[in-house]
Write a protein that holds these residues in place. Structure first.
Motif, PDB file in Angstrom:
ATOM      1  N   GLY A 238      33.091 -66.998  57.860  1.00 44.86           N
ATOM      2  CA  GLY A 238      32.626 -67.160  59.240  1.00 44.86           C
ATOM      3  C   GLY A 238      33.718 -66.915  60.263  1.00 44.86           C
ATOM      4  N   GLY A 239      34.535 -65.914  60.014  1.00 44.94           N
ATOM      5  CA  GLY A 239      35.668 -65.644  60.908  1.00 44.94           C
ATOM      6  C   GLY A 239      35.341 -64.687  62.033  1.00 44.94           C
ATOM      7  N   GLU A 240      34.038 -64.345  62.206  1.00 42.41           N
ATOM      8  CA  GLU A 240      33.672 -63.354  63.224  1.00 42.41           C
ATOM      9  C   GLU A 240      34.133 -63.771  64.630  1.00 42.41           C
ATOM     10  OE1 GLU A 240      30.468 -62.839  60.020  1.00 42.41           O
ATOM     11  OE2 GLU A 240      31.536 -64.501  60.953  1.00 42.41           O
ATOM     12  N   ASP A 241      33.851 -65.048  64.991  1.00 48.48           N
ATOM     13  CA  ASP A 241      34.213 -65.514  66.343  1.00 48.48           C
ATOM     14  C   ASP A 241      35.725 -65.469  66.545  1.00 48.48           C
ATOM     15  OD1 ASP A 241      31.599 -65.903  66.885  1.00 48.48           O
ATOM     16  OD2 ASP A 241      31.608 -68.074  66.581  1.00 48.48           O
ATOM     17  N   TYR A 242      36.452 -65.918  65.518  1.00 51.23           N
ATOM     18  CA  TYR A 242      37.915 -65.937  65.611  1.00 51.23           C
ATOM     19  C   TYR A 242      38.460 -64.523  65.785  1.00 51.23           C
ATOM     20  CZ  TYR A 242      42.775 -66.143  64.082  1.00 51.23           C
ATOM     21  OH  TYR A 242      44.126 -65.986  63.994  1.00 51.23           O
ATOM     22  N   GLU A 243      37.935 -63.574  64.975  1.00 50.26           N
ATOM     23  CA  GLU A 243      38.413 -62.186  65.051  1.00 50.26           C
ATOM     24  C   GLU A 243      38.026 -61.549  66.379  1.00 50.26           C
ATOM     25  OE1 GLU A 243      40.559 -60.952  63.145  1.00 50.26           O
ATOM     26  OE2 GLU A 243      40.464 -62.436  61.553  1.00 50.26           O
ATOM     27  N   GLN A 244      36.822 -61.903  66.882  1.00 46.79           N
ATOM     28  CA  GLN A 244      36.401 -61.373  68.188  1.00 46.79           C
ATOM     29  C   GLN A 244      37.369 -61.828  69.272  1.00 46.79           C
ATOM     30  OE1 GLN A 244      32.360 -62.686  68.745  1.00 46.79           O
ATOM     31  NE2 GLN A 244      31.521 -61.170  67.348  1.00 46.79           N
ATOM     32  N   GLN A 245      37.716 -63.132  69.237  1.00 41.80           N
ATOM     33  CA  GLN A 245      38.646 -63.677  70.227  1.00 41.80           C
ATOM     34  C   GLN A 245      40.024 -63.036  70.093  1.00 41.80           C
ATOM     35  OE1 GLN A 245      38.479 -67.902  69.546  1.00 41.80           O
ATOM     36  NE2 GLN A 245      36.373 -68.046  70.287  1.00 41.80           N
ATOM     37  N   ARG A 246      40.472 -62.867  68.835  1.00 42.46           N
ATOM     38  CA  ARG A 246      41.793 -62.302  68.586  1.00 42.46           C
ATOM     39  C   ARG A 246      41.869 -60.861  69.100  1.00 42.46           C
ATOM     40  NH1 ARG A 246      45.400 -61.247  63.608  1.00 42.46           N
ATOM     41  NH2 ARG A 246      43.582 -60.492  62.526  1.00 42.46           N
ATOM     42  N   PHE A 247      40.813 -60.074  68.827  1.00 45.11           N
ATOM     43  CA  PHE A 247      40.796 -58.679  69.263  1.00 45.11           C
ATOM     44  C   PHE A 247      40.664 -58.609  70.779  1.00 45.11           C
ATOM     45  CE2 PHE A 247      38.916 -54.578  70.264  1.00 45.11           C
ATOM     46  CZ  PHE A 247      39.762 -53.736  69.566  1.00 45.11           C
ATOM     47  N   CYS A 248      39.782 -59.474  71.328  1.00 45.95           N
ATOM     48  CA  CYS A 248      39.566 -59.485  72.774  1.00 45.95           C
ATOM     49  C   CYS A 248      40.874 -59.834  73.491  1.00 45.95           C
ATOM     50  CB  CYS A 248      38.482 -60.501  73.122  1.00 45.95           C
ATOM     51  SG  CYS A 248      38.053 -60.475  74.871  1.00 45.95           S
ATOM     52  N   SER A 249      41.608 -60.793  72.926  1.00 44.94           N
ATOM     53  CA  SER A 249      42.877 -61.217  73.509  1.00 44.94           C
ATOM     54  C   SER A 249      43.893 -60.064  73.491  1.00 44.94           C
ATOM     55  CB  SER A 249      43.405 -62.412  72.724  1.00 44.94           C
ATOM     56  OG  SER A 249      44.710 -62.703  73.085  1.00 44.94           O
ATOM     57  N   ALA A 250      43.995 -59.359  72.339  1.00 45.16           N
ATOM     58  CA  ALA A 250      44.933 -58.227  72.216  1.00 45.16           C
ATOM     59  C   ALA A 250      44.544 -57.096  73.167  1.00 45.16           C
ATOM     60  CB  ALA A 250      44.959 -57.716  70.778  1.00 45.16           C
ATOM     61  N   SER A 251      43.224 -56.837  73.252  1.00 52.94           N
ATOM     62  CA  SER A 251      42.747 -55.750  74.109  1.00 52.94           C
ATOM     63  C   SER A 251      42.938 -56.101  75.586  1.00 52.94           C
ATOM     64  CB  SER A 251      41.267 -55.477  73.818  1.00 52.94           C
ATOM     65  OG  SER A 251      40.846 -54.329  74.492  1.00 52.94           O
ATOM     66  N   THR A 252      42.702 -57.392  75.928  1.00 56.04           N
ATOM     67  CA  THR A 252      42.892 -57.841  77.320  1.00 56.04           C
ATOM     68  C   THR A 252      44.354 -57.699  77.720  1.00 56.04           C
ATOM     69  OG1 THR A 252      41.083 -59.428  77.066  1.00 56.04           O
ATOM     70  CG2 THR A 252      42.594 -59.807  78.903  1.00 56.04           C
ATOM     71  N   GLU A 253      45.235 -58.100  76.800  1.00 55.85           N
ATOM     72  CA  GLU A 253      46.677 -57.977  77.044  1.00 55.85           C
ATOM     73  C   GLU A 253      47.048 -56.526  77.324  1.00 55.85           C
ATOM     74  OE1 GLU A 253      50.719 -59.760  76.736  1.00 55.85           O
ATOM     75  OE2 GLU A 253      48.729 -60.566  77.045  1.00 55.85           O
ATOM     76  N   ASN A 254      46.485 -55.620  76.508  1.00 53.31           N
ATOM     77  CA  ASN A 254      46.746 -54.185  76.665  1.00 53.31           C
ATOM     78  C   ASN A 254      46.205 -53.698  78.010  1.00 53.31           C
ATOM     79  OD1 ASN A 254      47.523 -51.514  75.710  1.00 53.31           O
ATOM     80  ND2 ASN A 254      45.346 -51.133  75.558  1.00 53.31           N
TER      81      ASN A 254
END
Length: 607
Positions: A238-254
């Motif tokens: 059930g890591g979908e939410d965690y991975e979504q947040q992690r990717f969103c955070s990296a993409s937002t930073e970029n």
């Protein structure tokens, strides 16, 4: 400090331009094209003089004021009415030819450069030592090959395109303006120092921000790569939410870092434009004030040519951001290319070795750590013998297995293969004598046959591949596949079970037919039935071969000629299965608990 940064930037940029040298012919054609293009800009502006003068007298001779040409009968009869439209078309045609030559041949250079740098980076990756991969995540390495290279080629080719095309346009326009009215033209020179200061200050900002953007892009690639490779774990836990947040955070930073650079550019460009147009306003005032006896055509042509200057000057100033992006990317690329490759001072090459392995007083610790992983290890494995390493996780078993093929470099002690230190063999030859099967199987998105006959084994007869598969008990499932040995296994063997992947890896090792076989948890992914089959195959294969087995399961190591029990990097017990059970020590306790949940640290009293 700023001066040394500029010097290092220049050094990086000059090194980058060395990659353009093989394409100097294409590059020269491209520059010639841009020179033609640049020369047409003042021509188009100057032609307006004749157009405005022709409004009063379209029948006047075009070459009436040009010495020598006015004496040629048919040229002297050429009227402004005919000459101006005709020349505009000719200049446009010349401009089109210049633009094509410049853009097309520069694109050839640019794409060649991208290819060369990507190949250089990829080939360099294949020579780097293991510790480099331990210290750098795969996302940043991939981002360097994909994203950073395009930034770099922009600096090496697109920037030069702007510098040559717009630079020559400015020079040609400026020369024409000086020729037409040198006093007025010198007024424009006054703003050049202001433009220079603005370019220098913006360059520093662009470079700093580019480095941050490239790192942020690496994070985006890294998170995406990890999630794609580990999608089963993500879904099952059930890591979908965690991975979504992690990717969103990296993409937002970029995104934020990209926006910061856009903001710098957005403020810088209009500021520069304001300075240039203010100078233009002063110039227009002076033209009206000091027009003298110049014709209306002269003044319109002069103002038009001066009006053409801001655009190339602005583009020249913007090139700074492209160059700084490229330099930031080039620094990371050269940092990798300058990394020392695997140490290979060996000179010995043997056609075939018997497989006698001797480890003498071997100690080892990873770079940057104080704690030794291996501490004074010594043992001998004779040809045809099977030596097993057992012990809890972290006791140094896999490290020892990695030191034999020199994946890591040791300074203390010796590892001898047939009496020759492994450091004295050439890397290629040493690894040819060793077949390694690890717990983590790597398969490529290729056919079953090509995964077994991989690398040096490529091109092995299919009969040999079949024989190795039968010995590894892989033939039974391969032959049931739709295309048999020609079946594609998917990325990293995703279409196969863990046991099937492991059996293919064992088949690959068997096909290699190396005198030294290292099995690092090689049967961990197998069910009991498969392991029993493979154990039978391994018994056969181990004859005449030195085998080093790292395993938790007793069934794998009971038949070993020598069992080494390891803890905290040291050998704490050694002997056969029966001898170690009789000792009633650490090994006996492991045996009682069947190696499943019993791998506890050795009590201090037993050391």
């Amino acid at each position: 400090m700023a001066n040394s940064t500029q010097q290092s930037s220049l050094k990086v940029y000059l090194r980058l331009l060395r990659y353009v040298l093989p394409y100097w012919g294409l590059f020269a054609i491209s520059i010639l094209g841009f020179l033609i293009f640049a020369s047409t800009q003042p021509m188009l502006g100057y032609i307006l003089k004749f157009f405005v003068d022709g409004l009063n007298n379209p029948e006047a001779s075009f070459f009436a004021t040009v010495p020598y040409l006015r004496d040629i009968a048919w040229l002297s009869q050429l009227k402004l009415l005919q000459a101006v439209p005709m020349l505009i078309v000719l200049i446009a045609l010349l401009q089109g030819i210049g633009s094509f030559l410049g853009n097309y041949f520069l694109a050839k250079v640019s794409l060649g450069l991208v290819h060369d740098m990507r190949v250089a980076l990829f080939n360099n990756l294949l020579t780097l030592p293991n510790r480099y991969f331990d210290n750098h995540n795969s996302g940043h390495l991939i981002s360097r090959i994909t994203y950073n290279v395009t930034m770099v080629t922009g600096a090496a080719t697109d920037a030069i395109k702007v510098v040559v095309r717009e630079g020559m346009t400015v020079i040609f326009l400026f020369a024409t303006l000086l020729w037409m009215n040198w006093q007025l033209t010198l007024v424009m020179v006054a703003i050049l120092p202001i433009i220079g200061l603005m370019v220098v200050s913006a360059s520093k900002k662009f470079r700093k921000q580019s480095k941050k953007i490239q790192l942020a892009m690496g994070d985006v690639t890294h998170v995406a790569s990890e999630t794609i490779h580990g999608y089963r774990v993500v879904r099952s836990f059930g890591g979908e939410d965690y991975e979504q947040q992690r990717f969103c955070s990296a993409s937002t930073e970029n995104r934020q870092k990209q926006l910061k650079m856009v903001k710098t550019n957005a403020v810088y460009t209009p500021s520069l434009q304001l300075v240039i147009y203010s100078a233009m306003a002063v110039l227009m005032f002076l033209v009206l004030l000091l027009r003298g006896d110049a014709s209306a055509g002269d003044l319109v042509a002069y103002i038009t040519l001066a009006g053409l200057l801001p655009k190339p000057i602005r583009q020249l100033s913007e090139v700074s951001s492209t160059v700084q992006k490229g330099i930031a990317g080039a620094e990371s690329i050269f940092e990798q290319l300058d990394e020392a490759p695997e140490i290979d001072h060996g000179t010995q090459e043997r056609g075939r070795v018997s497989g006698r392995l001797e480890v003498v007083n071997l100690s080892f610790q990873y770079e940057g750590t104080d704690k030794p992983v291996l501490d004074n290890i010594s043992f001998v494995a004779e040809p045809g013998q099977m030596v097993a390493l057992v012990g809890r996780s972290g006791s140094g078993k896999s490290t020892l297995a990695n030191l034999i093929p020199r994946f890591y470099h040791h300074d203390q002690g010796q590892i001898l293969l047939d009496g020759v230190d492994v450091e004295d063999y050439t890397l290629r030859d040493l690894r040819r004598h060793i077949a390694l099967v690890t717990q983590h199987v790597t398969l490529f998105n290729d056919t079953v046959a090509n995964n077994i006959a991989y690398g040096d084994l490529a091109g092995a007869p299919l009969d040999d591949v079949r024989k190795a598969s039968e010995l590894a008990y892989a033939a039974e499932f391969i032959e049931q596949m739709p295309q048999g040995y020609a079946t594609l296994v998917g990325e990293n063997g995703v279409l196969l079970s863990g046991g099937q992947r492991q059996r293919l890896a064992i088949a690959r090792a068997l096909l290699k037919d190396a005198p030294l076989l290292i099995l690092d948890e090689a049967t961990s992914a197998l069910d009991t039935e498969s392991e029993r089959h493979i154990q039978g195959a391994l018994d056969e294969v181990m004859k005449g071969r030195t085998t080093l087995v790292i395993a938790h399961r007793l069934s794998t190591i009971e038949k070993s000629d020598l069992i080494l029990v390891m803890d905290k990097g040291r050998i704490v017990e050694r002997g056969t299965h029966a001898e170690l059970l009789a000792l009633n020590g650490y090994y006996a306790r492991l045996h009682e608990k069947d190696f499943v949940d019993a791998l506890q640290p050795l009590p201090e009293s037993a050391i």
